[in-house]
Design a protein around this motif. Structure first.
Motif, PDB file in Angstrom:
ATOM      1  N   ILE A  66      17.651   2.077  17.176  1.00 22.65           N
ATOM      2  CA  ILE A  66      17.860   0.761  17.778  1.00 22.65           C
ATOM      3  C   ILE A  66      18.711  -0.096  16.842  1.00 22.65           C
ATOM      4  O   ILE A  66      18.445  -0.194  15.647  1.00 22.65           O
ATOM      5  N   GLY A  67      19.751  -0.680  17.415  1.00 20.97           N
ATOM      6  CA  GLY A  67      20.651  -1.539  16.655  1.00 20.97           C
ATOM      7  C   GLY A  67      21.790  -0.796  15.975  1.00 20.97           C
ATOM      8  O   GLY A  67      22.673  -1.428  15.392  1.00 20.97           O
ATOM      9  N   LEU A  68      21.793   0.535  16.024  1.00 24.34           N
ATOM     10  CA  LEU A  68      22.843   1.308  15.361  1.00 24.34           C
ATOM     11  C   LEU A  68      23.763   2.024  16.355  1.00 24.34           C
ATOM     12  O   LEU A  68      24.498   2.935  15.984  1.00 24.34           O
ATOM     13  N   GLU A  69      23.728   1.606  17.618  1.00 21.33           N
ATOM     14  CA  GLU A  69      24.617   2.165  18.621  1.00 21.33           C
ATOM     15  C   GLU A  69      26.058   1.836  18.240  1.00 21.33           C
ATOM     16  O   GLU A  69      26.307   0.873  17.521  1.00 21.33           O
ATOM     17  N   PRO A  70      27.024   2.616  18.704  1.00 25.50           N
ATOM     18  CA  PRO A  70      28.417   2.333  18.346  1.00 25.50           C
ATOM     19  C   PRO A  70      28.868   0.953  18.831  1.00 25.50           C
ATOM     20  O   PRO A  70      28.628   0.586  19.978  1.00 25.50           O
ATOM     21  N   SER A  71      29.504   0.219  17.953  1.00 20.36           N
ATOM     22  CA  SER A  71      30.051  -1.092  18.291  1.00 20.36           C
ATOM     23  C   SER A  71      31.339  -0.904  19.098  1.00 20.36           C
ATOM     24  O   SER A  71      31.876   0.203  19.186  1.00 20.36           O
ATOM     25  N   ARG A  72      31.862  -1.996  19.623  1.00 18.09           N
ATOM     26  CA  ARG A  72      33.139  -1.929  20.343  1.00 18.09           C
ATOM     27  C   ARG A  72      34.247  -1.432  19.426  1.00 18.09           C
ATOM     28  O   ARG A  72      35.121  -0.678  19.838  1.00 18.09           O
ATOM     29  N   VAL A  73      34.207  -1.847  18.175  1.00 16.36           N
ATOM     30  CA  VAL A  73      35.210  -1.399  17.202  1.00 16.36           C
ATOM     31  C   VAL A  73      35.082   0.100  16.982  1.00 16.36           C
ATOM     32  O   VAL A  73      36.082   0.830  16.965  1.00 16.36           O
ATOM     33  N   GLU A  74      33.850   0.588  16.839  1.00 14.98           N
ATOM     34  CA  GLU A  74      33.631   2.023  16.642  1.00 14.98           C
ATOM     35  C   GLU A  74      34.092   2.812  17.862  1.00 14.98           C
ATOM     36  O   GLU A  74      34.727   3.861  17.731  1.00 14.98           O
ATOM     37  N   VAL A  75      33.783   2.338  19.048  1.00 11.73           N
ATOM     38  CA  VAL A  75      34.220   3.015  20.272  1.00 11.73           C
ATOM     39  C   VAL A  75      35.741   3.064  20.322  1.00 11.73           C
ATOM     40  O   VAL A  75      36.344   4.100  20.628  1.00 11.73           O
ATOM     41  N   SER A  76      36.384   1.960  19.977  1.00 10.70           N
ATOM     42  CA  SER A  76      37.847   1.912  19.948  1.00 10.70           C
ATOM     43  C   SER A  76      38.414   2.931  18.956  1.00 10.70           C
ATOM     44  O   SER A  76      39.409   3.601  19.238  1.00 10.70           O
ATOM     45  N   CYS A  77      37.774   3.053  17.798  1.00  5.77           N
ATOM     46  CA  CYS A  77      38.208   4.038  16.798  1.00  5.77           C
ATOM     47  C   CYS A  77      38.039   5.459  17.329  1.00  5.77           C
ATOM     48  O   CYS A  77      38.912   6.313  17.123  1.00  5.77           O
ATOM     49  N   ARG A  78      36.952   5.726  18.009  1.00  2.93           N
ATOM     50  CA  ARG A  78      36.722   7.062  18.572  1.00  2.93           C
ATOM     51  C   ARG A  78      37.760   7.391  19.639  1.00  2.93           C
ATOM     52  O   ARG A  78      38.197   8.538  19.750  1.00  2.93           O
TER      53      ARG A  78
END
Length: 184
Positions: A66-78
């Motif tokens: 909980i709370g460590l799901e991918p952020s929008r920035v992380e999704v963008s990087c992926r």
């Protein structure tokens, strides 16, 4: 990692002998699902979906604390690190094959558990062929596939049934342009 495409290298180890091009994902669909659009639009509106960067497994178990799901920035990087290079390679290879042969056929192979209650009731057939309701592949090619599959009664199959095809099949399959795509 029960939702990961398992054993595809074994199932399709004969492709090199046929001279087929093979493009293989190098990471789990839990990192980024290459078969989803980069804008994460639901391919099956009104039905359950795991999304571009899933946060739950097919069995609805959380993939992250909980709370460590991918952020929008992380999704963008992926998307930029994994999704885009894969799709660029796929697009370029389809163009190369079409230029060489006048047409191209894409076999978008996946594996999934036989029971996935979040998506379907009952047991899935061994092979689930999707053509976006005959929009991604000429019906004549699908008929040939069915004739081949009928020669192997030990395997159950369904054509244009539960699986319609994901982003890859729907996006790249353009029969009018001689690019045919099946989702398996």
């Amino acid at each position: 990692l029960s939702d990961t495409d398992w054993h595809l290298d074994v199932l399709y180890d004969f492709l090199e002998v046929l001279g087929a091009t093979v493009i293989i994902a190098t990471h789990s669909r839990y990192v980024v699902d290459l078969n989803r659009p980069s804008n994460d639009a639901n391919l099956y509106p009104g039905q359950n979906s795991t999304g571009l960067c899933p946060t739950n497994s097919f069995s609805q178990k959380p993939l992250y604390l909980i709370g460590l799901e991918p952020s929008r920035v992380e999704v963008s990087c992926r998307i930029s690190d994994y999704w885009k290079p894969y799709h660029d390679a796929l697009k370029d290879e389809l163009a190369r094959i079409k230029l060489l042969h006048g047409k191209a056929m894409l076999w978008d192979a996946h594996s999934i558990c036989s029971y996935v209650p979040i998506f379907f009731d009952g047991e899935l057939p061994n092979l689930n062929i999707g053509t976006a309701d005959n929009q991604s592949c000429a019906a004549s090619l699908t008929q040939v596939l069915e004739l081949v599959l009928a020669k192997y009664p030990q395997y159950s199959y369904e054509v244009i049934g539960r699986f319609k095809g994901g982003y890859i099949t729907r996006h790249y399959g353009r029969p009018a342009e001689q690019i045919h795509a099946d989702h398996v």
